[in-house]
Design a protein around this motif. Structure first.
Motif, PDB file in Angstrom:
ATOM      1  N   UNK A   1      11.158  -0.952   1.295  1.00 50.36           N
ATOM      2  CA  UNK A   1       9.813  -0.484   0.952  1.00 50.36           C
ATOM      3  C   UNK A   1       9.317   0.533   1.976  1.00 50.36           C
ATOM      4  N   UNK A   2       9.549   0.242   3.253  1.00 46.88           N
ATOM      5  CA  UNK A   2       9.097   1.144   4.322  1.00 46.88           C
ATOM      6  C   UNK A   2       9.795   2.488   4.220  1.00 46.88           C
ATOM      7  N   UNK A   3      11.080   2.480   3.892  1.00 54.97           N
ATOM      8  CA  UNK A   3      11.829   3.726   3.747  1.00 54.97           C
ATOM      9  C   UNK A   3      11.288   4.573   2.603  1.00 54.97           C
ATOM     10  N   UNK A   4      10.666   3.920   1.624  1.00 52.60           N
ATOM     11  CA  UNK A   4      10.055   4.641   0.518  1.00 52.60           C
ATOM     12  C   UNK A   4       8.668   5.176   0.879  1.00 52.60           C
ATOM     13  N   UNK A   5       8.179   4.812   2.068  1.00 48.15           N
ATOM     14  CA  UNK A   5       6.850   5.238   2.477  1.00 48.15           C
ATOM     15  C   UNK A   5       5.775   4.217   2.165  1.00 48.15           C
ATOM     16  N   UNK A   6       6.172   3.030   1.663  1.00 49.01           N
ATOM     17  CA  UNK A   6       5.206   1.976   1.331  1.00 49.01           C
ATOM     18  C   UNK A   6       5.018   1.030   2.503  1.00 49.01           C
TER      19      UNK A   6
ATOM     20  N   UNK B   1       6.721   8.186  -1.886  1.00 52.39           N
ATOM     21  CA  UNK B   1       8.065   7.867  -2.330  1.00 52.39           C
ATOM     22  C   UNK B   1       8.657   8.960  -3.222  1.00 52.39           C
ATOM     23  N   UNK B   2       7.787   9.662  -3.971  1.00 58.94           N
ATOM     24  CA  UNK B   2       8.276  10.641  -4.936  1.00 58.94           C
ATOM     25  C   UNK B   2       8.656  11.972  -4.309  1.00 58.94           C
ATOM     26  N   UNK B   3       8.163  12.257  -3.107  1.00 54.10           N
ATOM     27  CA  UNK B   3       8.414  13.579  -2.515  1.00 54.10           C
ATOM     28  C   UNK B   3       9.017  13.512  -1.119  1.00 54.10           C
ATOM     29  N   UNK B   4       9.206  12.310  -0.587  1.00 54.31           N
ATOM     30  CA  UNK B   4       9.702  12.183   0.776  1.00 54.31           C
ATOM     31  C   UNK B   4      11.067  12.837   0.937  1.00 54.31           C
ATOM     32  N   UNK B   5      11.947  12.661  -0.046  1.00 60.01           N
ATOM     33  CA  UNK B   5      13.276  13.270   0.031  1.00 60.01           C
ATOM     34  C   UNK B   5      13.208  14.787   0.056  1.00 60.01           C
TER      35      UNK B   5
ATOM     36  N   UNK C   1      -1.924   7.415  10.095  1.00 59.86           N
ATOM     37  CA  UNK C   1      -0.676   8.118   9.833  1.00 59.86           C
ATOM     38  C   UNK C   1       0.401   7.143   9.357  1.00 59.86           C
ATOM     39  N   UNK C   2       1.350   7.664   8.610  1.00 56.51           N
ATOM     40  CA  UNK C   2       2.419   6.831   8.070  1.00 56.51           C
ATOM     41  C   UNK C   2       3.578   6.730   9.047  1.00 56.51           C
ATOM     42  N   UNK C   3       4.132   5.517   9.239  1.00 56.80           N
ATOM     43  CA  UNK C   3       5.322   5.379  10.096  1.00 56.80           C
ATOM     44  C   UNK C   3       6.506   6.187   9.574  1.00 56.80           C
ATOM     45  N   UNK C   4       6.525   6.472   8.272  1.00 58.52           N
ATOM     46  CA  UNK C   4       7.629   7.243   7.702  1.00 58.52           C
ATOM     47  C   UNK C   4       7.581   8.708   8.129  1.00 58.52           C
ATOM     48  N   UNK C   5       6.357   9.227   8.394  1.00 56.13           N
ATOM     49  CA  UNK C   5       6.178  10.619   8.835  1.00 56.13           C
ATOM     50  C   UNK C   5       5.088  10.650   9.903  1.00 56.13           C
ATOM     51  N   UNK C   6       5.370  10.101  11.068  1.00 54.38           N
ATOM     52  CA  UNK C   6       4.314   9.969  12.085  1.00 54.38           C
ATOM     53  C   UNK C   6       3.763  11.295  12.597  1.00 54.38           C
ATOM     54  N   UNK C   7       4.513  12.365  12.412  1.00 54.89           N
ATOM     55  CA  UNK C   7       4.049  13.671  12.896  1.00 54.89           C
ATOM     56  C   UNK C   7       3.066  14.334  11.928  1.00 54.89           C
ATOM     57  N   UNK C   8       2.938  13.809  10.727  1.00 53.71           N
ATOM     58  CA  UNK C   8       2.055  14.404   9.716  1.00 53.71           C
ATOM     59  C   UNK C   8       0.651  13.818   9.866  1.00 53.71           C
ATOM     60  N   UNK C   9      -0.366  14.653   9.991  1.00 49.84           N
ATOM     61  CA  UNK C   9      -1.735  14.144  10.207  1.00 49.84           C
ATOM     62  C   UNK C   9      -2.316  13.519   8.954  1.00 49.84           C
ATOM     63  N   UNK C  10      -3.404  12.785   9.129  1.00 52.99           N
ATOM     64  CA  UNK C  10      -4.170  12.290   7.990  1.00 52.99           C
ATOM     65  C   UNK C  10      -5.184  13.351   7.575  1.00 52.99           C
ATOM     66  N   UNK C  11      -5.613  13.291   6.322  1.00 51.73           N
ATOM     67  CA  UNK C  11      -6.698  14.175   5.878  1.00 51.73           C
ATOM     68  C   UNK C  11      -7.957  13.875   6.685  1.00 51.73           C
ATOM     69  N   UNK C  12      -8.141  12.594   7.038  1.00 52.90           N
ATOM     70  CA  UNK C  12      -9.350  12.170   7.752  1.00 52.90           C
ATOM     71  C   UNK C  12      -9.483  12.816   9.120  1.00 52.90           C
TER      72      UNK C  12
ATOM     73  N   UNK D   1       0.870  -1.172   0.000  1.00 57.87           N
ATOM     74  CA  UNK D   1       0.000   0.000   0.000  1.00 57.87           C
ATOM     75  C   UNK D   1       0.911   1.228   0.000  1.00 57.87           C
ATOM     76  N   UNK D   2       0.465   2.301  -0.669  1.00 56.16           N
ATOM     77  CA  UNK D   2       1.272   3.513  -0.782  1.00 56.16           C
ATOM     78  C   UNK D   2       0.420   4.727  -0.449  1.00 56.16           C
ATOM     79  N   UNK D   3       0.748   5.460   0.595  1.00 50.33           N
ATOM     80  CA  UNK D   3      -0.021   6.674   0.884  1.00 50.33           C
ATOM     81  C   UNK D   3       0.339   7.809  -0.067  1.00 50.33           C
ATOM     82  N   UNK D   4      -0.657   8.594  -0.437  1.00 50.12           N
ATOM     83  CA  UNK D   4      -0.374   9.868  -1.094  1.00 50.12           C
ATOM     84  C   UNK D   4      -0.071  10.889  -0.004  1.00 50.12           C
ATOM     85  N   UNK D   5       0.866  11.745  -0.288  1.00 49.87           N
ATOM     86  CA  UNK D   5       1.254  12.796   0.653  1.00 49.87           C
ATOM     87  C   UNK D   5       0.914  14.145   0.040  1.00 49.87           C
ATOM     88  N   UNK D   6       0.056  14.894   0.708  1.00 50.06           N
ATOM     89  CA  UNK D   6      -0.262  16.247   0.245  1.00 50.06           C
ATOM     90  C   UNK D   6       0.856  17.174   0.691  1.00 50.06           C
ATOM     91  N   UNK D   7       1.509  17.787  -0.284  1.00 49.36           N
ATOM     92  CA  UNK D   7       2.630  18.679   0.003  1.00 49.36           C
ATOM     93  C   UNK D   7       2.403  20.023  -0.665  1.00 49.36           C
TER      94      UNK D   7
END
Length: 324
Positions: free
Chosen positions: A286-291, A209-213, A230-241, A125-131
């Motif tokens: 995969x986890x490091x990529x945000x997946x 994965x495309x914008x995490x860096x 929330x994603x383990x890769x960015x636990x401080x970032x909230x969900x849209x929900x 699974x891959x989350x979209x990240x609103x940036x």
């Protein structure tokens, strides 16, 4: 999401039996395989495909060569796979777009996601990240919504093209938030991110994965993830929900083969995929990529795809997105 985690767990538990069955049937490739990808090199789908190709190649004893065929939201590559010889030597990194969303987005498809593909297994699974550009004075979904409501039609969001996951996620966000934003389609997620960093557009909803860096480098500001949790890769970032209850877009990918591919080949590739996704090194990459790795069996993946078709049809309807 709980059901998805359950399927992933069941897939992992089924690994030994699947391996024994596949090897007992004796299918072993004697030449390289090709893994068709419907998007350009360097994007999120391509990066995942190359990780999977390397892991499978090591376990199958033959190279797995990635073949990029971008265009039409992945439909060009999907059609090529559907028409390929069903001999076990062609596989495809299928996505939620190709297997679920595109059926509702496009007036007609040159393939049938259920009839023309033999599911092999899910990958992740891959989350979209609103940036947003850091110059934009917003730091969370509520502030972004307020900013856009005060400037109807003045906030531009980029995408990798009409009907892509970037388009769908941002369009659904705008629809659910009740704001008017302008869609700017690009030929891929990378140029959209480049223009966002340059301040030419204000927002994208990109696969993480495309914008995490860029987020970690301070070039972009993460506003929210589109998954239910929330994603383990960015636990401080909230969900849209957390701002718009019930909002969820969980992208996913996996492997498929042309319909009619020998069951022994499907089972062998599936077994090796399950082994690869159970490997700590592969899972970490995969986890490091945000997946989020989500291994399952061919049967479970087929059931999952059938449940995703109506869900994505509803997302398409709510978002208002369409492609001629």
């Amino acid at each position: 999401m709980q059901r998805r985690h359950l399927l992933a767990g069941l897939g992992a538990l089924a690994l030994p039996a699947a391996q024994r069955a596949a090897r007992a049937q004796g299918w072993a490739p004697d030449k390289p395989l090709r893994l068709i990808v419907g998007f350009a090199a360097g994007g999120s789908t391509d990066l995942t495909a190359r990780l999977v190709a390397q892991a499978l190649g090591e376990r199958l004893g033959q190279p797995v060569v990635v073949e990029n065929r971008p265009g039409a939201g992945g439909n060009i590559a999907a059609e090529a796979t559907a028409r390929a010889a069903p001999d076990g030597y062609t596989i495809h990194l299928v996505t939620s777009g190709v297997m679920a969303a595109n059926k509702a987005l496009y007036r007609s498809l040159p393939f049938d996601p259920l009839k023309d593909f033999a599911p092999v297994g899910q990958v992740a699974f891959i989350p979209n990240l609103i940036v947003v550009n850091p110059e934009l004075p917003v730091r969370n979904p509520a502030e972004l919504i307020a900013y856009a409501k005060a400037r109807p039609g003045q906030v531009n969001y980029g995408s990798a093209g009409a009907g892509t996951s970037l388009h769908m996620a941002a369009a659904l966000f705008a629809a659910r938030a009740g704001v008017e934003m302008v869609h700017i389609p690009y030929r891929g997620g990378a140029p959209a991110a480049t223009d966002l960093i340059a301040g030419k557009i204000q927002m994208i909803a990109s696969p993480m994965i495309e914008v995490l860096g860029a987020v970690k480098a301070g070039q972009l500001r993460a506003i929210a993830v589109t998954t239910a949790k929330r994603s383990p890769a960015l636990p401080e970032v909230p969900t849209v929900a957390e701002t718009l209850p019930g909002f969820e877009i969980a992208l996913w990918n996996g492997l498929g083969a042309p319909a009619g591919t020998p069951p022994a080949a499907i089972q062998r590739i599936s077994a090796e995929l399950l082994t690869a996704l159970g490997d700590p090194t592969t899972r970490q990459k995969l986890t490091e990529q945000g997946s989020e790795p989500a291994p399952n069996t061919p049967e479970q993946f087929a059931d999952f795809i059938r449940t995703e078709l109506p869900r994505w049809a509803e997302i398409v309807k709510i978002s208002g997105a369409s492609v001629d």
